[in-house]
Each structure stands twice: as C-alpha cells, then as structure tokens.
Design an enzyme around this catalytic site. Structure first.
Site, PDB file in Angstrom:
ATOM      1  N   GLU A 115       0.695  -1.231   0.208  1.00 64.72           N
ATOM      2  CA  GLU A 115      -0.145  -0.092  -0.029  1.00 64.72           C
ATOM      3  C   GLU A 115       0.879   1.338  -0.085  1.00 64.72           C
ATOM      4  O   GLU A 115       0.519   2.337  -0.544  1.00 64.72           O
ATOM      5  CB  GLU A 115      -0.815   0.040   1.137  1.00 64.72           C
ATOM      6  CG  GLU A 115      -2.099   0.832   1.147  1.00 64.72           C
ATOM      7  CD  GLU A 115      -3.241   0.535   2.120  1.00 64.72           C
ATOM      8  OE1 GLU A 115      -3.533  -0.772   2.427  1.00 64.72           O
ATOM      9  OE2 GLU A 115      -3.638   1.347   2.683  1.00 64.72           O
ATOM     10  N   LYS A 155     -15.395  -9.813   7.719  1.00 66.92           N
ATOM     11  CA  LYS A 155     -14.260 -10.605   7.317  1.00 66.92           C
ATOM     12  C   LYS A 155     -14.979 -11.836   6.731  1.00 66.92           C
ATOM     13  O   LYS A 155     -14.284 -12.381   5.817  1.00 66.92           O
ATOM     14  CB  LYS A 155     -13.091 -10.779   8.380  1.00 66.92           C
ATOM     15  CG  LYS A 155     -12.469  -9.607   8.401  1.00 66.92           C
ATOM     16  CD  LYS A 155     -11.402  -9.511   7.765  1.00 66.92           C
ATOM     17  CE  LYS A 155     -10.560  -8.233   8.048  1.00 66.92           C
ATOM     18  NZ  LYS A 155      -9.859  -7.668   6.983  1.00 66.92           N
ATOM     19  N   GLU A 207     -15.868 -11.025   3.372  1.00 60.69           N
ATOM     20  CA  GLU A 207     -14.881 -11.046   2.428  1.00 60.69           C
ATOM     21  C   GLU A 207     -14.249 -12.180   2.210  1.00 60.69           C
ATOM     22  O   GLU A 207     -14.003 -12.465   1.044  1.00 60.69           O
ATOM     23  CB  GLU A 207     -13.878 -10.236   3.394  1.00 60.69           C
ATOM     24  CG  GLU A 207     -12.759  -9.715   2.507  1.00 60.69           C
ATOM     25  CD  GLU A 207     -11.753  -8.951   3.157  1.00 60.69           C
ATOM     26  OE1 GLU A 207     -11.373  -9.111   4.462  1.00 60.69           O
ATOM     27  OE2 GLU A 207     -10.889  -8.045   3.004  1.00 60.69           O
TER      28      GLU A 207
END
Lengths: 595, 388
Positions: free
Chosen positions: A282, A368, A371
């Site tokens: 990132e 999550k 996800e």
C-alpha cells in the site's frame, strides 16, 4: 453548568443539570437495570425496565429518559418498582423463545440477567411465540438474525442509523406485529448491509449473532488430511482475555498462541505478517500514485487514496459511493493477503499441497466472513481464506476444549509468516494503518525515520471521529525528489457515519487529502463487530491502549524492517507492486446498488 | 324531566355571519397577553380527551423564545366511536382556522399544520379551499401565519401528540419521551402547540361570547359545551352538543333505547359505566372526562365481545415500541380468550387486572396507559360475562 440536588434511595446527590435520573443514580453507585439503553446510543426509553418511582407522581418514569430535576425524591427499589420490573420481564419472556440452553448467547445475555434477578416461579403469562411465525435468517455470511430472541429494544436500529449511517435495520409494522426488519423485509444477504456486525455487539440478546463457522473448523482440525493454518488479527490479542474474566486491555498474545496450539491447529501464524505486507504494497501504491499524479501528470490517477483493509468499509463504499471506487487502494486486506500467501508461498516453502491447507482467520470482525467468501478472493487457485472466526467464536472453542486460558504459559507464533512488526499491531486501532504506512513511506522517501517522538504519530491516535495529520517530505532520496517539499495530508475516519462525511468531500472532488484511512467500526478493529460483548468507549480506550503497549514493546516497529517480509520479497514476490503481487495481493471492487 | 336536566347547546355549529369576524376583531384589538389571560380565565380544557388547560399550554408556548413556532391542529380523530371533529371540519371549518389564527397571534407562531386523519381525505378539496382563503385573509390582516394540511396514514397512535409530530417529520409514528414537551421542543425541535379541532373552535367561542358567558355554560370544573359522538344502541346516533357536567342517567334517558345496559364513555381508551352507576356518574372533568365518544350498549350485547373488540384494536394499534403496551395488549386479548375457553381459570382475571396496573404505571404514552381503563371497568362490572 448549573448543578441540581436530588435524593435517590435516601441518598443526596448533586449533579449537573441535564443529566438523566439513570446517570445521577450511576454517580452514587445505585444500579438501575436497563435493556434498551446503551452508552453508545441515543435514549430510546422503550423497554421500560429502568422505571423508578418519583415522589408526587402517580406513574413510574423511565430513568434513562427522564431528566433529573431539582428536589426530586426518587425510589429505585420500591415494591411498586420491583413488581413492575418483574411484570415487564415476564412480558418480554412471553414473546421470547426461551431456548437459553440452545442459545449462542447463553451466559452473555442481558435478558437472561434480568430473569435471574426478577424470576418468577409461577410464570403467569401465555406463550405468544407460537403466534408469531418466527423464521431465522441465516442468508448472510456475516450475521444471522433470530427474531424469536428479539426484545424490540431497537439498539440495532439505532446502531445502524446513528453510528454507521447505513440504516439496514429498521422497525417494521406496529402493535403485536412490530418487529425488527430490513428494507422490504428482504433477507440480510440481499439488503444494503455492510456486515460490520455493530448491531451484534449492541444486541442485548441472542437475536443478532455472527454466522458461525467454528464447527467446520473443529472438523478440519480432526481431519488428518488437512493442514489447518490459523492467523490472528492484532485486535484479538487485546480482547480475548475478556471472555475469560480478564480486564479489558489485557494483552494475551502468548496465551492465545498457546491455546490455539492446544486446540490442535497445525500452524499458528500471525495476521500481522499480512498487515506488514499490506503496508509495503500500500505504501508503494501510494508513492506510485503520487508519482504518476505529480511527475507524469496522469489525470487518471485518483487521489486521495483510501485504505482497503476494512471489509465493512469496502461494502459500504461499493453501495454508497460506487463512482469513487478508484480511490480505494487495490491492496487486499491483511487477512486476504495472508490467505493468498498461505496457499502459495507458505505451501511451496513447507512442501504442502494447497488443496489440503485450511486457512482460518481469527478476526475481531464479522465482515471478514463475507470478505473471505467474495468470489474474487480465489487468486491462489483455491478459496484464499476458508473461514473467518470472530474473537467470540475462538473464546467459545477454547472453553469447549476446557482450556484454562488464564493459566496458560505464553508461547510464540510459528515461523514463516509468524513474524511481525509493531506497525502491524497498531492496525487494530483507528489511525493505525495510517501510522504504520507513514512510518514506512516516510523512510522510503527520505531514508530517515519519521520525525515523531518514538515513532508514535499521535495526531492520528484517539477516538475523535475524524482525525487529520500532515507530514512534509524534505531532503528526499534521489528516487523521490518529486516529493521534495510536498506536504502529505492525511485523514483518518472510523465509524461509517464519519466515513460518509469524508467521502462526501471525495465524491464532490473537494477532498484536501492525499491519503485517507477508513475503518468501519468505531475505534477501529478493537471495536469490531466480532469482539467480546460489551464494547463501550471505556472498553475501546483500554483495548487501544493495549495495542500501543504491544507496539511499543516490539523490537521491530516498522513493517519494512520485518525480516520475514524482506524474505518473502527476496524468495517469492520479487518486488512490491510486481507481477506476483498484482496477481495475489491486489484486488478489484464491485459497484453495487443503494437499495 | 330529563330534557330539562340535559342542557343542549348549539353554539359550536352555529353558522357564521360575516367571514372571520371574530378572528379579525381579535387580531386587531387583542394583545397576545389578553388572549391568553382570557383563555386562562375561561378555564378551557383541551377537548381531545386529556383535558390539559389550553391557556396554560399557550402561555408556555408564548414564553419560548424562538424565531419559529408551530401550531398543529390535531384532526387525526381515531378514537373508536368519535366522529365530532369530522362534523366540525365539514360544517364550520372557518372556526377551526380562526382558532388557529388566534393562537398564532397569542404565541407568535408563523406556521400551522392541520394533521387530518387519512380516512378524511375526501374532505380535502373543500378544506384546502377554505385554508387557501384563510391564508390569504390572514396575510391581508398583517398576520404572518400560514396553514397547510397534512394527511395521516391511518395509525391510531399518531393521535398522540408526539407520535403525530414524528409522523409529520416523516418518521415512524412512535411517541417520544416526555419531557421535553412539544411546547418546548416539538416539530423540527421548534416550540409547538398541538390542540384538538374542537379546542380551537372553543377558543373562537370564548372570544365571541366573552369569558363570562362562556363560563355560564357547564360546571365549575368543566366549562363550556362539548360535542358528543353518540353511537351504539341509540335512536339518535350522531353528533350532539351538550353542556358538560351532566349526569349520565340524564344522558341515557335522552339517548338510550330503554334497555341500556352500559355506556362506554370516551371510546376504547375510556371507561365503561354499568346501568347501576348511571345515576352517580357525571360526564366532565369532575367525573369521567371524555373526548366525546359515547357508546351505548343494550342487553343484547356481550360485554366480552365488546372488550375483545377493544383489545384487538389496541394490540393492532399500539406502536409496538414499549414492552408494557406491545406485549401487554396481546396478553390481555389472549388472556380473556384463555379464560373463556377454560384454558385458564377464572382467577387469571386478577392477574390480568394486575397487568393493567403495570401498564398504567409504566407504559410510555397515553395509549398503553389507558388500555386498562376499559379493561378494568368492563371486567369489574361484567366479570361473569367473561367466564360464561
């Protein structure tokens, strides 16, 4: 502020004007039972369990909703009050499927607590449950809703509206048919729900709980063909002690690792490794975007760049700001990076067939779970993460295994993807990703450590809803001369209501920032929807303090200094944003409807 | 004999002469203080049923410092057996608008809303024309006050003033916690006066007749005349204007069919009076207050059915947010069914009576608090009908 005096249960109390009777009572440790009240939320005054007697008034008043007045004489424990509370408790029970022994929330239920105080051997009322046609909604990967356990306190409704600004949950119908429902009464998988799970942590009963997968994990552990890898998020280790009676904010990393080993997991690894990896990818992505914008004058580059670690936030932006998805970092979350690496790099290194690896993530989060089940999260050729369990599910597994958690000797994570930096730890608190990223980015650009005392970037810490920080790049390394004198402006938002504020600016093209961190839950992951219940600001602060203690105690506090991270790039990934990274560590997003 | 005891009155429906004469006079010659003082002197109590002194409400509202104040006319006439506001709005709407205008002058409000029961939608064209005319007229008179009409959506609970406000704000019709009261913090957090349709008419009457003549009507505790919605086993169903403070026996003599067994005073949330108590029951604030609903039942009626009907109504029309009301109403309905069928013994009635006590003590709003009124009075007076 002017103060007023009143008498509660014979005790004088002086309080600030504007406080409720409940708050006044709390001040002198008079404990009034509540159900619809929650410190995070606005006053509802609808369960009526907190009623008290005020001298001179015929009716009882809800103490949570009634402002204390000068000279009031209040009784919180008169026969009238006790009788009323008992009747109200019985009424709630008559509408409630009394299945305590079959309930996930058995032992952590506010209604159960009330019944233990106001029980009645000769329960009077008729059972209303058969009239109700209750059906359980298990459609969502993240949560399940059992209306037969619902007490209609509307805490979930207020949470979803006030904290998250999503309004996935609302009260529907009236009178006897009044119930908590969703848009058009569709199931949770179909409506605009971010899966954040804040409704779960605010639900007093077993009505809203996470969709549970731990039974499957028990089976996988028992299966000798399977190599079960587990990784744990930074926030879990500062909250897992709570279900075992430890003070919020107790760090139990070593005990957690020991417990996981006792449970029979084959390899105990650290999501923090994934967090460090995220920072590398990132951070480089941010620098790449800045370079393309500043040097190449590339108009297609979207700034500010926004973090993508919080899957509740991702679902939110996909629904609410579908035209701003290019602002999102393409980096997967640490969980998903970890999962992709577990079934490729880890499998290769350990000589395992990835199809026999079961990758389990222990998360403070319910989003999550969703996800992990996203169709695009299969870059290893398999489902990258097989199951996401909450902190609460792990606590239950430890209890089922009869492990005496608090007496465990501390143990260490296994190697290969078990090493991590302090920067990864702070991911658990709001502002943490920003702090970790800045530690790495600044050093990449200038070759020097970030100029904050002890690497602690205090402006991005704390519970303010939106925080700002800026840092000026000076004396940059040759590769980053284009950033010379540039002041990087950053913002941090947590709770989706604050995220919306930040995003409105972005959508209008008026955002002054380069880099924004968003976490779906108040306080960040430590306040996530999968964390032990209750969660209040007081508890959030304690968990956050523990996160920073954990960081400060680490020998390595910068992601790029993690030797296993250096190793993975050397042995496998080659370079950040490289070919393999793009295949395994980056993702794309989906435009979704607002209804 | 009975007709002498029962004082009829016909000032409410008296047709007007010159358009907005009373309103014009008040706006021109009376100060805000004087309007409120006269209202206080008149002893007028709200005609919606709760009976709060109107003058006092206006006084509180006038004391609020706010650039914007709101007046709401509660025309969500939903109480079973009540239909007087309908007649007022059909026959003398101008008096209602005048009353609101006078209130605007008294408290300094600039916005008026008529919250009209959804089922009264058919009135809309004529009422809207009248409102348009009034708005224009008020403007000409220099009064900065504009009225709009909002339709309800059919929930009984929205007759409760704070639920009504929520409904206008576009939210779910759920009563708010009080305090703060609407006069302090009402619609859009602005000071708001909410009065019943008939109350506004009475304001006009007080200004027309003067306090003294108004006070000659009714009794000390119950000033003025009142519209009664008479229904059930009667030969004269309809709206009748009577002075307050009458004996129920006189009322029954006039309106009963000679076989009246009980009168339900004040609708489903009111009180049931059996024949033996007609003589000692006064209709008014010193006895049984009422929003005007008078339902007469003769001996062919089963009071079990009457009660069951009321309870079905309440369990549907509770907003459902507070426990005592939402669950309590269901338990009461199911409870009397269980007693009737023999599933529960007759002693269970006493448990249900205790339940209504708790509902009265702890329910959030008037709806849940008053379910026990009809339940207790019907059960206590007709207990045997619940069992057999």
């Amino acid at each position: 502020m002017s103060s007023i005096n009143l008498i509660i249960d014979g005790q004088k109390v002086e309080i600030e004007k504007g406080m409720t009777i409940l708050e006044a009572a709390k001040k002198i440790n008079v404990n009034i039972p509540t159900l619809c009240h929650h410190d995070d939320l606005c006053v509802a005054g609808n369960c009526r369990i907190c009623v008290v007697e005020i001298e001179g008034r015929n009716r009882l008043e809800a103490s949570c909703a009634t402002p204390a007045e000068e000279g009031m004489v209040i009784k919180t424990n008169s026969p009238k009050v006790r009788r009323s509370r008992k009747t109200i408790t019985e009424l709630l029970l008559s509408e409630h499927a009394e299945e305590c022994t079959k309930c996930y929330k058995n032992g952590n239920c506010e209604l159960q607590d009330l019944t233990s105080e106001y029980f009645n051997e000769n329960f009077r009322f008729l059972n209303l449950v058969p009239d109700k046609n209750y059906t359980i909604d298990k459609s969502s990967f993240a949560l399940q809703y059992d209306p037969s356990k619902c007490v209609r306190c509307q805490r979930c409704v207020r949470t979803c509206a006030e904290i998250q600004g999503v309004n996935a949950i609302s009260a529907a119908h009236k009178g006897k048919d009044m119930r908590i429902s969703t848009f058009m009464e569709m199931n949770f998988a179909e409506v605009v729900c971010t899966n954040c799970g804040q409704c779960i942590t605010h639900c007093p009963t077993g009505a809203l709980t996470e969709h549970r997968y731990f039974e499957e994990i028990w089976e996988a552990i028992e299966n000798p063909q399977k190599h079960v890898v587990v990784n744990t998020a930074p926030s879990v280790r500062v909250a897992l002690g709570e279900p075992f009676g430890l003070e919020p904010g107790t760090i139990v990393t070593g005990q957690m690792v020991a417990a996981l080993r006792k449970l029979g997991f084959d390899s105990i690894l650290d999501t923090n490794f994934g967090a460090d990896l995220t920072i590398i990818e990132e951070g480089h992505e941010l620098l790449d975007r800045l370079k393309r914008a500043l040097v190449d004058n590339d108009k297609s580059v979207k700034l500010p760049m926004i973090t993508s670690c919080s899957p509740g936030w991702i679902k939110f932006i996909e629904h609410m700001f579908p035209n701003s998805l290019e602002h999102l970092s393409t980096c997967k979350s640490p969980q998903q990076m970890f999962g992709a690496m577990a079934k490729t790099y880890y499998a290769e290194k350990r000589g395992l067939d990835p199809k026999n690896i079961v990758s389990v993530a222990i998360m403070p989060c319910t989003a999550k779970k969703y996800e992990a089940n996203r169709p695009e999260m299969k870059s290893s050729g398999y489902q990258d993460v097989d199951a996401g369990l909450t902190t609460r599910e792990l606590a239950l597994m430890i209890k089922q295994a009869r492990i005496d958690f608090t007496k465990l000797e501390e143990e260490k994570f296994d190697s290969l993807m078990g090493e991590s930096s302090g920067a990864a730890d702070v991911f658990g608190a709001t502002g943490g990703v920003m702090e970790a990223a800045l530690r790495t980015v600044y050093e990449l650009v200038t070759g020097r450590e970030i100029p904050f005392d002890g690497l602690n970037i205090t402006p991005v810490r704390g519970l303010d809803g939106i925080k700002e920080a800026s840092i000026k790049f000076e004396n940059c390394l040759p590769d980053f001369k284009f950033l010379e004198g540039v002041e990087a402006k950053c913002a941090v938002a947590h709770g989706l209501k604050n995220a919306r504020t930040i995003m409105n600016q972005v959508a209008e093209g008026k955002s002054p920032y380069h880099f924004i961190e968003v976490m779906a839950c108040p306080g960040g992951c430590i306040g996530g929807g999968g964390q032990p219940i209750p969660t209040t600001d007081e508890i959030r602060k304690k968990r956050i303090a523990a996160i920073y203690r954990e960081d400060a105690g680490k020998p390595i506090r910068k992601s790029h200094a993690n030797p296993e991270i250096i190793g993975i790039y050397k042995d496998y990934l080659e370079k950040p944003l490289g070919h393999k990274s793009h295949k395994l560590l980056h993702t794309h997003y989906t435009k979704r409807n607002r209804f | 004999m009975s007709k002498e005891n029962l004082k009829r009155s016909d000032i409410i429906f008296e047709q007007y002469g010159i358009k907005y004469k009373v309103f014009d006079r008040v706006i021109e010659f009376k100060s805000s203080e004087l309007i409120i003082q006269e209202l206080l002197d008149s002893g007028l109590k709200g005609r919606g049923g709760a009976g709060f002194p109107t003058g006092l409400k206006w006084k509180f509202a006038a004391q609020q410092e706010s650039p914007e104040k709101i007046i709401i006319c509660n025309a969500d006439e939903g109480e079973p057996g009540t239909f007087k506001d309908r007649e007022i709005l059909l026959q003398v709407p101008r008096k209602v608008l005048s009353g609101m205008g006078i209130c605007a002058k008294a408290i300094g409000a600039n916005k008026g809303i008529i919250y009209l029961r959804g089922e009264y939608e058919y009135m809309l064209p004529e009422l809207q024309a009248e409102v348009d005319f009034f708005n224009e007229h008020a403007k000409e008179k220099g009064l900065d006050f504009n009225i709009i009409i909002r339709l309800g959506s059919g929930a009984y609970v929205c007759g409760e003033e704070t639920a009504l406000i929520e409904s206008i704000e576009g939210k779910r019709g759920e009563p708010r916690n009080k305090p703060p009261f609407p006069v302090i913090n009402g619609l859009m957090e602005k000071p708001t006066v909410i009065n019943n349709v008939e109350t506004f008419v009475n304001v006009v009457l007080i200004n027309k007749l003067g306090v003294e003549r108004f006070n000659n009507l009714g009794t000390t505790d119950s000033r003025g005349s009142k519209l009664f919605s008479v229904s059930g086993d009667t030969k004269k169903p309809g709206v009748h204007e009577l002075e307050l403070g009458m004996k129920l026996s006189d009322f029954v003599d006039e309106f009963g069919d000679g076989d009246t067994k009980a009168v339900q005073v004040g609708g489903a949330s009111g009180y049931c009076v059996p024949r033996r108590d007609f003589d000692k029951t006064i209709i008014g604030f010193e006895g049984i207050p009422t929003g005007g609903s008078m339902m007469l039942f003769n001996s062919t009626r089963s009071m079990y059915n009457v009660l069951h009907n009321f309870l079905e109504f309440f369990e549907e029309e509770s907003c459902g947010q507070c426990t005592p009301c939402r669950v309590g109403t269901q338990q009461l309905r199911k409870g009397i069914e269980a007693i009737k069928s023999g599933e529960r013994s007759c002693e269970y009635i006493d448990d249900l009576l205790k339940l209504t006590d708790t509902m009265k003590l702890t329910a959030k709003c008037g709806l849940g608090q008053s379910v026990g009124n009809s339940f207790n009075t019907i059960i206590k007076n007709f207990r045997e009908e619940m069992l057999y």
